[in-house]
Design a protein around this motif. Structure first.
Motif, short mmCIF file in Angstrom:
data_model
loop_
_atom_site.label_atom_id
_atom_site.label_comp_id
_atom_site.label_asym_id
_atom_site.label_seq_id
_atom_site.Cartn_x
_atom_site.Cartn_y
_atom_site.Cartn_z
N LEU A 336 1.43 -1.20 -0.04
CA LEU A 336 -0.15 -0.02 -0.30
C LEU A 336 0.84 1.05 -0.49
CD1 LEU A 336 -2.60 -1.08 2.86
CD2 LEU A 336 -2.84 -1.06 -0.05
N VAL A 337 2.34 1.22 0.70
CA VAL A 337 2.74 2.76 0.75
C VAL A 337 3.81 2.92 -0.65
CG1 VAL A 337 5.22 3.39 1.83
CG2 VAL A 337 3.35 2.10 3.09
N ASN A 338 4.13 1.71 -1.77
CA ASN A 338 4.34 1.42 -2.64
C ASN A 338 3.31 2.10 -3.41
OD1 ASN A 338 6.76 0.31 -1.47
ND2 ASN A 338 6.32 -1.67 -1.93
N LEU A 339 2.51 1.85 -3.66
CA LEU A 339 1.21 2.48 -4.22
C LEU A 339 1.27 3.88 -4.20
CD1 LEU A 339 -0.84 1.94 -6.09
CD2 LEU A 339 -2.47 0.98 -4.97
N LEU A 340 0.78 4.97 -2.60
CA LEU A 340 0.22 5.42 -2.13
C LEU A 340 1.82 6.57 -2.68
CD1 LEU A 340 -1.82 4.92 0.04
CD2 LEU A 340 -2.55 5.71 -1.68
N GLU A 341 2.60 6.33 -2.94
CA GLU A 341 4.36 6.78 -2.49
C GLU A 341 4.09 8.11 -3.62
OE1 GLU A 341 7.42 8.13 -0.71
OE2 GLU A 341 5.96 6.84 0.00
N LEU A 347 2.58 15.47 -2.86
CA LEU A 347 2.22 16.60 -1.93
C LEU A 347 3.31 16.83 -1.07
CD1 LEU A 347 -1.05 14.67 -1.31
CD2 LEU A 347 -0.69 16.42 -3.09
N GLY A 348 4.51 16.61 -1.18
CA GLY A 348 5.35 17.04 -0.24
C GLY A 348 5.63 16.32 0.46
N LEU A 349 4.47 15.06 0.79
CA LEU A 349 4.66 13.97 1.71
C LEU A 349 4.86 12.76 1.07
CD1 LEU A 349 0.90 14.85 2.87
CD2 LEU A 349 2.42 15.77 3.72
N ASN A 350 5.06 11.48 1.69
CA ASN A 350 5.04 10.47 1.51
C ASN A 350 4.03 9.10 1.68
OD1 ASN A 350 5.35 8.88 4.07
ND2 ASN A 350 7.02 10.52 3.89
N GLY A 351 4.82 8.57 1.21
CA GLY A 351 3.40 7.13 1.27
C GLY A 351 3.08 6.36 2.59
N VAL A 352 3.76 6.58 3.39
CA VAL A 352 3.41 6.08 4.69
C VAL A 352 2.56 7.33 5.74
CG1 VAL A 352 4.41 6.06 7.58
CG2 VAL A 352 5.31 4.58 5.03
N ILE A 353 3.06 8.37 5.38
CA ILE A 353 1.81 9.22 5.27
C ILE A 353 0.80 9.76 5.49
CG2 ILE A 353 1.48 11.78 5.92
CD1 ILE A 353 3.86 11.91 5.83
N TRP A 407 12.11 12.43 6.40
CA TRP A 407 11.45 13.26 5.97
C TRP A 407 12.65 14.63 6.62
CZ3 TRP A 407 6.72 13.33 10.16
CH2 TRP A 407 6.02 12.79 9.23
N THR A 408 11.85 15.71 5.99
CA THR A 408 12.89 17.43 5.80
C THR A 408 11.77 18.06 6.61
OG1 THR A 408 11.89 17.64 3.39
CG2 THR A 408 14.01 16.27 3.25
N THR A 409 12.51 19.06 6.77
CA THR A 409 10.91 20.54 7.16
C THR A 409 10.42 20.64 6.20
OG1 THR A 409 14.12 21.44 8.02
CG2 THR A 409 11.06 23.06 8.21
N LEU A 410 9.97 19.86 4.60
CA LEU A 410 9.24 20.05 3.75
C LEU A 410 8.00 19.41 4.32
CD1 LEU A 410 7.66 21.45 1.41
CD2 LEU A 410 8.52 19.99 -0.04
N THR A 411 8.70 18.23 4.47
CA THR A 411 7.33 16.77 4.95
C THR A 411 6.55 17.54 6.02
OG1 THR A 411 9.75 15.39 3.96
CG2 THR A 411 7.66 14.56 5.36
N ALA A 412 6.85 18.43 6.73
CA ALA A 412 6.73 18.42 8.18
C ALA A 412 5.94 19.29 7.87
CB ALA A 412 7.86 18.67 9.29
N ILE A 413 6.44 20.48 7.65
CA ILE A 413 5.03 21.46 7.16
C ILE A 413 3.82 20.79 6.70
CG2 ILE A 413 5.01 23.77 6.26
CD1 ILE A 413 8.36 24.45 6.98
N ASN A 414 4.20 20.04 5.39
CA ASN A 414 2.55 20.00 4.67
C ASN A 414 1.96 19.06 5.53
OD1 ASN A 414 3.36 21.37 2.80
ND2 ASN A 414 4.23 20.43 1.22
N LEU A 415 2.51 17.74 6.12
CA LEU A 415 1.75 17.46 7.27
C LEU A 415 1.11 18.44 8.33
CD1 LEU A 415 0.67 14.27 8.26
CD2 LEU A 415 3.24 14.91 9.85
#
Length: 468
Positions: A336-341, A347-353, A407-415
């Motif tokens: 599922l994570v690979n499908l959503l990655e 979105l500046g996020l990742n499949g896990v999120i 994760w980067t600062t972009l990941t945190a801000i977009n989360l």
């Protein structure tokens, strides 16, 4: 009862109150009127009487100072919440996820329980629940009493007074500011609170936009991201303050999003004239500190915590199952994570999120526990077994998210932005349906925030990447 008996009862009560009751009531009415007139009426050549409530209101409801004071007040509340919750949260996490967790596994071994059953119940159901309790209980036990004290003091009606002008400009009802503040505790409660709005059109606007109020389940996500990524960029002594400021910034973005979306709705699908709104400002009064602490802990903190626990237990089982059942060489979670990655990257996020948000639809409180568990599991970390949630120290959390998760600062801000703008939880969706009895408005209230969250995070990610 006959007429003679009624007359006898009346005569008895007349004797008890005396013959001057009418005079005393009249005198009391005129005395109150004179006191009100002394405070409210000004005469030429005389200085107006000093009234403390009026002097305070001239500052906290002024066009110049009203909004900065609101921002400072919110920052103070969040700073106290973040700074005060660190130690008890760590102690509670160590108790539940280290000691009690170890005792449960020892008991399972003593009872010769099957490995899969112990994993499902202890590593899945119990640890999901324990993580939610350790993360949510300390900050909520601080935040709710502080928020209730502001309400008891009489300050929150002043917040509604300040926001009333903005809601009128947006074509919405001033009472929407009150239901929005209720949404800061729970969006489902905020939706129910829209009953105070008489106009069906304006009530629909309030219902659809209430999700932009950050509910209790989203505070832990914002606080953690603000602490680990935003606050970490500041000097050591300012970490908590900068983290609190970042949470307040997202809260203010939520308020402006509410106003903008309300304005769009009132000029498109929900056209109409805004109703008038009369708000009586209650007098300031000393807060009942101990009563407030008790009622906020029982009526708010424990109820919210119980709801989170009820949602966390089955979700923990689902998380453990998808992390431990394999299809081919990979677990269901990995597939599922690979499908959503790819979508997550846009979105500046990742499949896990994204998978965490799907699993955590029943309750927003599960977002961070799910993200950590999936990151640990799929990253093959030595910090955890497959599909096991653990309570980690702040340094370990940074290592897991930044190291294993990339994760980067972009990941945190977009989360943080996605946490503000994504779809309502299942409880809120059901509440919207119960209040509107309309599939159309329930779907709009659910999909509009999600679509807005996708557009905003995708735009932020694209701008940051273009800037290098």
């Amino acid at each position: 009862m006959n007429t003679e008996h009624l007359l006898a009862e009346a005569a008895k009560h007349r004797d008890a109150v005396g013959g001057s009751l009418h005079d005393r009531v009249t005198e009391a009415i005129y005395t109150d009127a004179a006191q009100i007139a002394d405070r409210a009426v000004t005469r030429d050549g005389e200085r107006p009487a000093f009234v403390l409530d009026r002097a305070i209101d001239q500052v906290v409801t002024s066009r110049i100072w009203g909004f900065p004071i609101m921002a400072l007040m919110l920052t103070g509340v969040f700073w106290l919440t973040i700074a005060g919750a660190n130690v008890p949260s760590a102690l509670l996490g160590e108790l539940l996820t280290v000691h009690v967790y170890g005792w449960l596994h020892a008991a399972a071994q003593a009872l010769h329980a099957p490995a899969w059953l112990a994993g499902l119940l202890i590593d899945g159901v119990y640890l999901a629940t324990a993580w939610v309790v350790s993360v949510m209980l300390p900050p909520m036990a601080i935040f709710f009493p502080l928020f209730t004290l502001l309400e008891d003091l009489g300050y929150l009606p002043r917040v509604a007074f300040n926001l009333d002008r903005l809601f009128m400009v947006a074509g919405a009802h001033g009472k929407q500011s009150l239901s929005m503040m209720m949404g800061w505790g729970c969006n489902a409660a905020g939706v129910v609170a829209t009953r105070i709005i008489d106009s069906p059109r304006e009530r629909l606007i309030a219902i659809i936009t209430n999700n932009f109020s950050i509910c209790n389940g989203r505070w832990p996500t914002l606080i953690l991201m603000g602490t680990l990524f935003i606050g970490a960029t500041a000097a050591p002594g300012l970490t908590s303050l900068v983290a609190a400021a970042s949470v307040v910034t997202v809260t203010i973005i939520g308020v402006f999003t509410t106003l903008i979306v309300s304005a769009i709705l009132s000029r498109t699908v929900l056209k109409g004239e805004a109703s008038t709104f009369s708000l009586e400002l209650p007098p300031y009064r000393p807060p009942r500190i101990w009563q407030t602490i008790y009622t906020s802990l029982i009526d708010r903190t424990m109820i919210v915590l119980w709801r989170a626990v009820v949602m966390a237990a089955p979700a923990g089982a689902v998380i453990w199952l998808i992390s431990n059942i394999n299809l081919g060489d990979l677990s269901i979670a990995a597939h599922l994570v690979n499908l959503l990655e790819p979508v997550g990257w846009l979105l500046g996020l990742n499949g896990v999120i994204l998978l965490a948000y799907i699993v955590a639809i029943p309750a927003n409180e599960l977002i961070i526990p799910t993200i950590l568990m999936l990151t640990l599991t799929l990253g093959r970390s030595q910090l955890a077994q497959a599909g096991v949630m653990l309570e980690l120290e702040e340094a370990q959390l940074t290592t897991v998210l930044a190291g294993l998760g990339g994760w980067t600062t972009l990941t945190a801000i977009n989360l943080m932005l996605f946490s503000l703008l994504h779809n309502p939880c299942s409880t809120t969706i059901l509440t919207i349906w119960n209040e509107t009895k309309s599939l159309k408005w329930t779907a709009l209230a659910t999909l509009l925030p999600l679509g807005l969250g996708i557009v905003v995070t995708m735009g932020v990610a694209a701008v940051v990447r273009l800037m290098g």
